[in-house]
Enzyme design. Sequence first.
Site, PDB file in Angstrom:
ATOM      1  N   CYS A 122       0.798  -1.224   0.000  1.00 58.87           N
ATOM      2  CA  CYS A 122       0.000   0.000   0.000  1.00 58.87           C
ATOM      3  C   CYS A 122       0.835   1.280   0.000  1.00 58.87           C
ATOM      4  CB  CYS A 122      -1.024  -0.046   1.127  1.00 58.87           C
ATOM      5  SG  CYS A 122      -2.358  -1.205   0.741  1.00 58.87           S
ATOM      6  N   CYS A 195      -6.325  -1.086  -3.080  1.00 58.03           N
ATOM      7  CA  CYS A 195      -7.552  -0.606  -3.724  1.00 58.03           C
ATOM      8  C   CYS A 195      -7.445  -0.706  -5.246  1.00 58.03           C
ATOM      9  CB  CYS A 195      -7.850   0.817  -3.290  1.00 58.03           C
ATOM     10  SG  CYS A 195      -8.268   0.934  -1.534  1.00 58.03           S
ATOM     11  N   GLU A 491      -3.693  14.020   2.634  1.00 58.72           N
ATOM     12  CA  GLU A 491      -4.379  13.824   1.361  1.00 58.72           C
ATOM     13  C   GLU A 491      -5.761  14.462   1.421  1.00 58.72           C
ATOM     14  OE1 GLU A 491      -2.413   9.674  -0.263  1.00 58.72           O
ATOM     15  OE2 GLU A 491      -4.435   9.630   0.569  1.00 58.72           O
ATOM     16  N   SER A 517      -5.109  11.992  -2.697  1.00 56.19           N
ATOM     17  CA  SER A 517      -5.131  10.540  -2.812  1.00 56.19           C
ATOM     18  C   SER A 517      -5.047  10.161  -4.280  1.00 56.19           C
ATOM     19  CB  SER A 517      -6.435   9.996  -2.217  1.00 56.19           C
ATOM     20  OG  SER A 517      -6.671   8.683  -2.636  1.00 56.19           O
TER      21      SER A 517
END
Length: 609
Positions: A122, A195, A491, A517
């Site tokens: 991540c 994600c 972010e 982000s």
Amino acid sequence: MPDYRSKTSTHGRNMAGARGLWRATGMKDEDFGKPIIAVVNSFTQFVPGHVHLKDLGQLVAAEIQAAGGVAKEFNTIAVDDGIAMGHDGMLYSLPSRDLIADSVEYMVNAHCADAMVCISNCDKITPGMLMAAMRLNIPVVFVSGGPMEAGKVKFRGDEKAIDLVDAMVVAADDSYTDEEVAEFERSACPTCGSCSGMFTANSMNCLTEALGLSLPGNGSIVATHANRKKLFLKAGQLIVELAKRYYEQNDASILPRSIATKAAFKNAMTLDIAMGGSTNTVLHLLAAANEAEVDFTMDDIDELSRRVPVLSKVAPAKQDVHMEDVHRAGGIMAILGELDRANLLDVSVPTVHEKTLKDALDKWDIIRTEDPDVYEFYRSSPGGVPTQVAFSQNRYYSTLDGDREKGVIRNAEHAFSKDGGLAVLYGNIALDGCIVKTAGVDESILKFTGSARVFESQDAAVEAILGNEIKAGDVVVIRYEGPRGGPGMQEMLYPTSYLKSKGLGKDCALVTDGRFSGGSSGLSIGHVSPEAAEGGAIGLVEDGDTIEIDIPNRTIHLNIDDATLAHRRTVQEAKGWHPKEERKRKVSKALKVYAMHTTSAAKGAVRVL
């Protein structure tokens, strides 16, 4: 015996005590003299991108042992940016990158490890480990946990692919019922993995392929597919081979700094621009280059952004396309192949798995190879079953996406746009530059002039957006959120998502010295440098000022005369560079230390000591 680094703690009469401790970890007589390989894992149950990594370190370790090495695993921290988003937890995200780099250095140097396999996934974990690899300059192979499968939801009669950002957008849109929001929430993140869009985590894992430090497929094959296991097995075998080449054959060509040269960093940035990667990659590539002592700067990024086309659009730029679709189209090797055919890469650079990038493309680019095993590898598909277990399914697409005219990956002739997916803007509000993800900006607002609405924190801006105080034509300015001013450079995914939910995604701009982000899109301009806390002109903007944004010409301009700007600066310097309104924000000692040593976003927010 070969002159391994680990010899310092494993050989000689004076190391009897150290050897006794090594023996207590399971080492035998025959192990002394073998390369000691650090398996740098990042398993945590806090993060879906890392929840499945617990057993994967030992999977790699077993291959290392079988190949003639000694594997020793340790773990780093891992912050989930999505869970930390929208509250003070986000202050810790970017600083965690440097903490990860330091912790890897501490463990590897303290125990004299000879090489390492970095198991990341991540947002800040891959960059932190990459910085450590450049700093340590010992043999390394990166292998990530892989992307999660895209979510699927049946919504108002249609089935659509969704991700985390969709859930955030609908949650703030009053036209959706509570039941519909709950369905998006339950469906957005169905499996383990990073994600599913081209957000920061996947962008960075893709870039390790371009840097030559990971195996093909690292950035694109979903975490759940059985074929991803092959990457972990190969990484364990390969790292022993690389360690022996360096220490036994004196082959320094396989060291990280020999592979990740300036040409490789330019290749990685070229890929990033072509695939519309996260703006955070700019921070992380600059930071990694700094650790590698490579002269790679914002000027290089600006130059590349002016000539590299957009060859792929993935969520959030194209909401129905996710990493699983990129993989079906041939993954990162396919994008690199198209860039090579457009003469936009230096393919003479080495990789950990092939002598040169050209050799890698000849073998792995689905357009030029005829290897059925490669075709099968890139047909690896999602399983469609919610799970937190790695390698748990073995489904395949019936065909590959080799359409380079209208497919997920285009050739240069049929590019989504001839202008790159990222751009560096300069102007009196950003003398050292700022970054915008042009792949996520609608063509109608590539040139935008609006009236400033100034906020001293992300929280205040969110409150105004949700309170319907922001109107079409506004430029939302969020300042004192830079590396030093935040501290930690938060972010801004919530502000951009809420602007979308209010129907203002194509009618407003957002300018900040913070960052965005990888899930953000729209006219979102971040990394404004110098930041407000360092005396940047963003700290001088007032409500009602006109801001002109011209992406095609790479400019951003605060439309006031020099004399007025100079007067404001004199007044502000007398007051000090801090928010005009007191913020309800507790800054810990750890964050204060970070703020004391960090630099601007234009330098990768690296520390100066």
